[in-house]
Structures are given as structure tokens and as C-alpha cells.
Scaffold this active site. Structure first.
Site, PDB file in Angstrom:
ATOM      1  N   HIS A 107     -93.631   0.559  25.694  1.00 26.71           N
ATOM      2  CA  HIS A 107     -94.714   1.457  26.089  1.00 26.71           C
ATOM      3  C   HIS A 107     -94.955   2.512  25.018  1.00 26.71           C
ATOM      4  O   HIS A 107     -94.019   2.960  24.351  1.00 26.71           O
ATOM      5  CB  HIS A 107     -94.367   2.170  27.401  1.00 26.71           C
ATOM      6  CG  HIS A 107     -94.151   1.246  28.551  1.00 26.71           C
ATOM      7  ND1 HIS A 107     -92.935   0.670  28.813  1.00 26.71           N
ATOM      8  CD2 HIS A 107     -95.002   0.798  29.509  1.00 26.71           C
ATOM      9  CE1 HIS A 107     -93.049  -0.100  29.882  1.00 26.71           C
ATOM     10  NE2 HIS A 107     -94.285  -0.043  30.321  1.00 26.71           N
ATOM     11  N   SER A 133     -93.374  -3.263  35.560  1.00 30.28           N
ATOM     12  CA  SER A 133     -92.300  -2.566  36.297  1.00 30.28           C
ATOM     13  C   SER A 133     -92.071  -3.164  37.678  1.00 30.28           C
ATOM     14  O   SER A 133     -93.005  -3.279  38.469  1.00 30.28           O
ATOM     15  CB  SER A 133     -92.666  -1.092  36.502  1.00 30.28           C
ATOM     16  OG  SER A 133     -92.947  -0.483  35.287  1.00 30.28           O
ATOM     17  N   HIS A 140     -91.091   7.249  40.274  1.00 31.94           N
ATOM     18  CA  HIS A 140     -90.855   5.943  39.665  1.00 31.94           C
ATOM     19  C   HIS A 140     -90.131   4.993  40.626  1.00 31.94           C
ATOM     20  O   HIS A 140     -90.410   3.788  40.646  1.00 31.94           O
ATOM     21  CB  HIS A 140     -90.059   6.144  38.371  1.00 31.94           C
ATOM     22  CG  HIS A 140     -89.890   4.892  37.570  1.00 31.94           C
ATOM     23  ND1 HIS A 140     -90.962   4.161  37.097  1.00 31.94           N
ATOM     24  CD2 HIS A 140     -88.777   4.230  37.160  1.00 31.94           C
ATOM     25  CE1 HIS A 140     -90.514   3.101  36.441  1.00 31.94           C
ATOM     26  NE2 HIS A 140     -89.192   3.122  36.455  1.00 31.94           N
ATOM     27  N   HIS A 189     -86.867  -2.323  33.281  1.00 31.17           N
ATOM     28  CA  HIS A 189     -87.381  -3.273  32.297  1.00 31.17           C
ATOM     29  C   HIS A 189     -86.179  -3.906  31.605  1.00 31.17           C
ATOM     30  O   HIS A 189     -85.421  -3.212  30.943  1.00 31.17           O
ATOM     31  CB  HIS A 189     -88.252  -2.575  31.259  1.00 31.17           C
ATOM     32  CG  HIS A 189     -89.520  -2.024  31.832  1.00 31.17           C
ATOM     33  ND1 HIS A 189     -90.704  -2.712  31.797  1.00 31.17           N
ATOM     34  CD2 HIS A 189     -89.774  -0.869  32.470  1.00 31.17           C
ATOM     35  CE1 HIS A 189     -91.640  -1.997  32.390  1.00 31.17           C
ATOM     36  NE2 HIS A 189     -91.102  -0.865  32.795  1.00 31.17           N
ATOM     37  N   TYR A 240     -95.634   5.556  25.637  1.00 31.22           N
ATOM     38  CA  TYR A 240     -94.975   6.822  26.030  1.00 31.22           C
ATOM     39  C   TYR A 240     -93.505   6.881  25.617  1.00 31.22           C
ATOM     40  O   TYR A 240     -92.903   7.949  25.581  1.00 31.22           O
ATOM     41  CB  TYR A 240     -95.118   7.099  27.538  1.00 31.22           C
ATOM     42  CG  TYR A 240     -94.471   6.085  28.454  1.00 31.22           C
ATOM     43  CD1 TYR A 240     -93.090   6.005  28.609  1.00 31.22           C
ATOM     44  CD2 TYR A 240     -95.248   5.190  29.181  1.00 31.22           C
ATOM     45  CE1 TYR A 240     -92.500   5.081  29.444  1.00 31.22           C
ATOM     46  CE2 TYR A 240     -94.673   4.256  30.024  1.00 31.22           C
ATOM     47  CZ  TYR A 240     -93.308   4.207  30.149  1.00 31.22           C
ATOM     48  OH  TYR A 240     -92.733   3.267  30.962  1.00 31.22           O
ATOM     49  N   GLU A 241     -92.937   5.735  25.299  1.00 28.94           N
ATOM     50  CA  GLU A 241     -91.543   5.732  24.840  1.00 28.94           C
ATOM     51  C   GLU A 241     -91.429   6.279  23.416  1.00 28.94           C
ATOM     52  O   GLU A 241     -90.325   6.510  22.929  1.00 28.94           O
ATOM     53  CB  GLU A 241     -90.973   4.300  24.887  1.00 28.94           C
ATOM     54  CG  GLU A 241     -90.802   3.783  26.300  1.00 28.94           C
ATOM     55  CD  GLU A 241     -90.369   2.322  26.329  1.00 28.94           C
ATOM     56  OE1 GLU A 241     -89.157   2.071  26.278  1.00 28.94           O
ATOM     57  OE2 GLU A 241     -91.249   1.441  26.400  1.00 28.94           O
ATOM     58  N   ALA A 270     -97.596  -2.355  37.018  1.00 33.92           N
ATOM     59  CA  ALA A 270     -97.644  -1.563  38.241  1.00 33.92           C
ATOM     60  C   ALA A 270     -98.705  -0.500  37.996  1.00 33.92           C
ATOM     61  O   ALA A 270     -98.815   0.016  36.885  1.00 33.92           O
ATOM     62  CB  ALA A 270     -96.297  -0.909  38.494  1.00 33.92           C
ATOM     63  N   MET A 311    -100.040   2.758  32.585  1.00 33.70           N
ATOM     64  CA  MET A 311     -99.636   3.200  31.242  1.00 33.70           C
ATOM     65  C   MET A 311     -99.364   2.036  30.283  1.00 33.70           C
ATOM     66  O   MET A 311     -98.585   2.165  29.339  1.00 33.70           O
ATOM     67  CB  MET A 311     -98.379   4.076  31.346  1.00 33.70           C
ATOM     68  CG  MET A 311     -98.525   5.254  32.290  1.00 33.70           C
ATOM     69  SD  MET A 311     -96.973   6.128  32.481  1.00 33.70           S
ATOM     70  CE  MET A 311     -97.317   7.134  33.936  1.00 33.70           C
ATOM     71  N   SER A 312     -99.985   0.891  30.552  1.00 38.02           N
ATOM     72  CA  SER A 312     -99.698  -0.262  29.684  1.00 38.02           C
ATOM     73  C   SER A 312    -100.908  -1.188  29.608  1.00 38.02           C
ATOM     74  O   SER A 312    -102.037  -0.761  29.834  1.00 38.02           O
ATOM     75  CB  SER A 312     -98.490  -1.026  30.250  1.00 38.02           C
ATOM     76  OG  SER A 312     -98.817  -1.632  31.483  1.00 38.02           O
ATOM     77  N   ASN A 321     -98.860   2.676  44.420  1.00 38.90           N
ATOM     78  CA  ASN A 321     -99.066   3.983  45.062  1.00 38.90           C
ATOM     79  C   ASN A 321    -100.542   4.348  44.973  1.00 38.90           C
ATOM     80  O   ASN A 321    -101.282   3.742  44.195  1.00 38.90           O
ATOM     81  CB  ASN A 321     -98.223   5.052  44.335  1.00 38.90           C
ATOM     82  CG  ASN A 321     -98.524   5.088  42.843  1.00 38.90           C
ATOM     83  OD1 ASN A 321     -98.012   4.264  42.072  1.00 38.90           O
ATOM     84  ND2 ASN A 321     -99.388   5.999  42.450  1.00 38.90           N
TER      85      ASN A 321
HETATM   86  N1  HPA Z   1    -100.379   6.500  37.433  1.00 37.07           N
HETATM   87  C1  HPA Z   1    -100.091   5.957  36.215  1.00 37.07           C
HETATM   88  N2  HPA Z   1     -99.309   4.913  36.067  1.00 37.07           N
HETATM   89  C2  HPA Z   1     -98.790   4.347  37.165  1.00 37.07           C
HETATM   90  C3  HPA Z   1     -99.051   4.852  38.455  1.00 37.07           C
HETATM   91  C4  HPA Z   1     -99.888   5.987  38.592  1.00 37.07           C
HETATM   92  O1  HPA Z   1    -100.161   6.491  39.691  1.00 37.07           O
HETATM   93  N3  HPA Z   1     -98.358   4.063  39.329  1.00 37.07           N
HETATM   94  C5  HPA Z   1     -97.737   3.116  38.577  1.00 37.07           C
HETATM   95  N4  HPA Z   1     -97.988   3.284  37.277  1.00 37.07           N
END
Ligand code: HPA
Length: 288
Positions: A84, A31, A261, A62, A86-87, A114, A225-226, A249
Site C-alpha cells: 500500500h 484485507s 481495522h 496481509h 500508506y505503508e 475492503a 486505500m488500494s 463498514n
Molecule cells: N475508508 C477507507 N478505506 C477503507 C474503509 C473506509 O471506510 N473501510 C475499509 N477500507
């Protein structure tokens, strides 16, 4: 045709018909990190939806295409956008591109993402070299009947992230830090590359503060998440893997701010220059 090996072979053949040079390395861009694909010369872009058996990427940020081209004369494949879990895709779809890269004969994989930091020393905008992972997604992409043509039933996961390649990334990062200092960009050589354990979660929610506390106790340095499904499938096929997280973050509850996001994407854009430089050098050093 239901056979995954044959399907991946079909996708590989489709790609090879559009780009005939042999490819050694693939870079999967996370991302906000898609701009590395713009550095490729004489590139061919193949939208995912045109490739046999590929799903179509849906997440904002993406692009959803495979870019094949040269960087400093080296032929590379770049996956701009990924699928992903989650998709809603099954793990077979999430990891199908990696199966295809294996069938293309690609040996080296650079996975980027990310991620949220669980380590107070690792601030947003820094990078983390993945040294190991925790698969907390609740699924394993190799579940189901094993196809021995891809790899063994019970693959060893002792060193998912190639030790020698880790040294290559660290030395490239040190060199960049030194050059940034010498050119006056930084007041001192800034060590922007951390090392740590990446914990993969299914998403799509970000974590609760209690969950972040839990994953810290488990030994995770970053959450995302990947990456882990692709790393597992790449290792299953005997490919060498590098993982790099862009820290966007702090984990939930580590600061007073909520996570969104847009912030993840913004941080990606902010570090993209550094990221591009690092990727370019790493590709150079691991090729040939
Ligand atoms: N948690 C999960 N996935 C992420 C995060 C997070 O804080 N930041 C970027 N992808």
C-alpha cells in the site's frame, strides 16, 4: 540494474522457475479476504521477500506471499497481501507485482479490496462490483518517464473495468444467489452484489465525516486505500481488469460508530465464503 522493465522481467523469471505452467489470471486479495488462496490445489507459495525487487508486506491481515496453483484445473496466481502507498512505498513498489504479472504474460486481473460504503443501500457484508474509479490518492503510478515496452504515455481510461467481465461477475453472483435460496440458505434470492464507483485515497487515516460527504458529492459509492494504482498499471499494460470490493463498514459519520481495522477484517472473514464462491466461478468463466 535500474530499468523497471528489466527488473520486472527478472522477478517474472524467478517466479517462472518455481511454477512452469502458463498463467492467464491473477487474483489480488484484499484485507481479510486471503482465504481464497487456500482453495488452490497443488500450490506453490513464494514469500514476497524472496522475489527479486519485491518489497516485504507489513500490514496485519496481509500474508505477503504469492500463491500459484490450480482451481478446477485452471492455473492461477494469487497475490495474498499487497503493498500500500500508506505503508510508505513509492508507487513503483506498490505496483511492481502488477508489472511482474504483465511480464509473466498474465492477461486477466481480478483486484479485490475492503472498502467503506458511501451508499446507504450498500450494507457491510455486501459486495460491490467496481464499474469505474476516482483516483483521489494525489499521485499517479505512471508519473515519470514512460517505457513504451509496457504501454503508451497517455493510456485511455474510458473503460478500466472490462465490460464483458463485469457481466460475467453479475451473472455468477445471480447464480450463487439463486442456489443459496434453492438450498434453503436464504429465505429469498438475496442480491448481494452492488455496482458502483470506487474512490481511492492515500490513507492511512480513515476519512472524516466531512470528507465522506465530499466524496459522496463527487459520485463515489465506496472508499478505500488500494486497487486504483494496480488497475492503472494493469491497463497501461493492456490487461483486462475486474474490481470487487468487500464492503466492511459505512463511511465515517454515516452511523454513530467509529471505524476500526478489526471490524474491517471481521467483515472480510464473514463474507469470505461468498467471496470464495464468486471468485471461483469468475475465474472459471473468464479463463480459456
Ligand atoms: N475508508 C477507507 N478505506 C477503507 C474503509 C473506509 O471506510 N473501510 C475499509 N477500507
Amino acid at each position: 540494474m535500474t530499468d523497471l522493465y528489466a527488473k520486472a522481467g527478472e522477478a517474472a523469471e524467478f517466479i517462472r522457475a518455481q511454477y512452469t505452467h502458463s498463467l492467464e489470471t491473477v487474483v489480488v486479495l484484499g484485507s481479510g479476504l486471503g482465504s481464497f488462496a487456500d482453495d488452490l490445489e497443488k500450490s506453490v507459495r513464494i514469500p514476497y521477500e524472496t522475489i527479486p525487487h519485491f518489497a516485504a508486506s507489513t500490514v496485519a491481515g496481509h500474508a505477503g506471499q504469492l500463491v500459484l496453483g490450480q482451481i478446477d484445473g485452471i492455473h492461477v496466481a494469487v497475490q495474498q497481501g499487497r503493498f500500500h502507498y500508506y505503508e510508505g512505498y513509492e508507487m513503483e513498489k506498490v505496483t511492481f507485482p502488477m508489472r511482474t504479472f504483465g511480464r509473466l504474460g498474465i492477461k486477466n486481473v481480478i483486484l479485490t479490496n475492503a472498502a467503506g460504503s458511501l451508499n446507504t443501500d450498500m450494507t457491510p457484508g455486501s459486495l460491490m462490483l467496481i464499474t469505474d474509479h476516482l483516483n483521489c490518492m494525489g499521485v499517479n503510478p505512471l508519473r515519470g518517464q514512460n517505457d513504451d515496452r509496457f504501454g503508451p504515455r497517455f493510456p485511455d481510461m474510458t473503460s478500466v473495468y472490462d465490460k464483458r467481465f463485469q457481466e460475467v461477475v453479475v451473472s455468477a453472483a445471480n447464480q450463487i444467489a439463486k442456489e443459496r435460496f434453492e438450498s434453503g440458505l436464504e429465505k429469498e434470492p438475496v442480491d448481494f452484489l452492488h455496482r458502483g464507483v470506487y474512490c481511492a485515497l492515500s490513507g492511512p487515516t480513515y476519512e472524516t465525516p466531512a470528507e465522506i460527504h465530499f466524496y459522496r458529492l463527487l459520485g463515489a459509492d465506496a472508499v478505500g486505500m488500494s486497487t486504483v494504482p494496480e488497475a492503472i498499471v494493469a491497463r497501461h499494460q493492456g490487461m483486462k481488469v475486474i474490481g470487487i470490493s468487500c464492503i466492511s463498514n459505512f463511511g465515517a459519520g454515516m452511523t454513530s460508530e467509529a471505524i476500526d481495522h478489526a471490524e474491517v477484517m471481521e467483515t472480510g472473514a464473514r463474507v469470505s465464503e461468498l467471496f470464495r464462491q464468486l471468485l471461483r466461478r469468475v475465474v472459471n468463466r473468464i479463463s480459456g
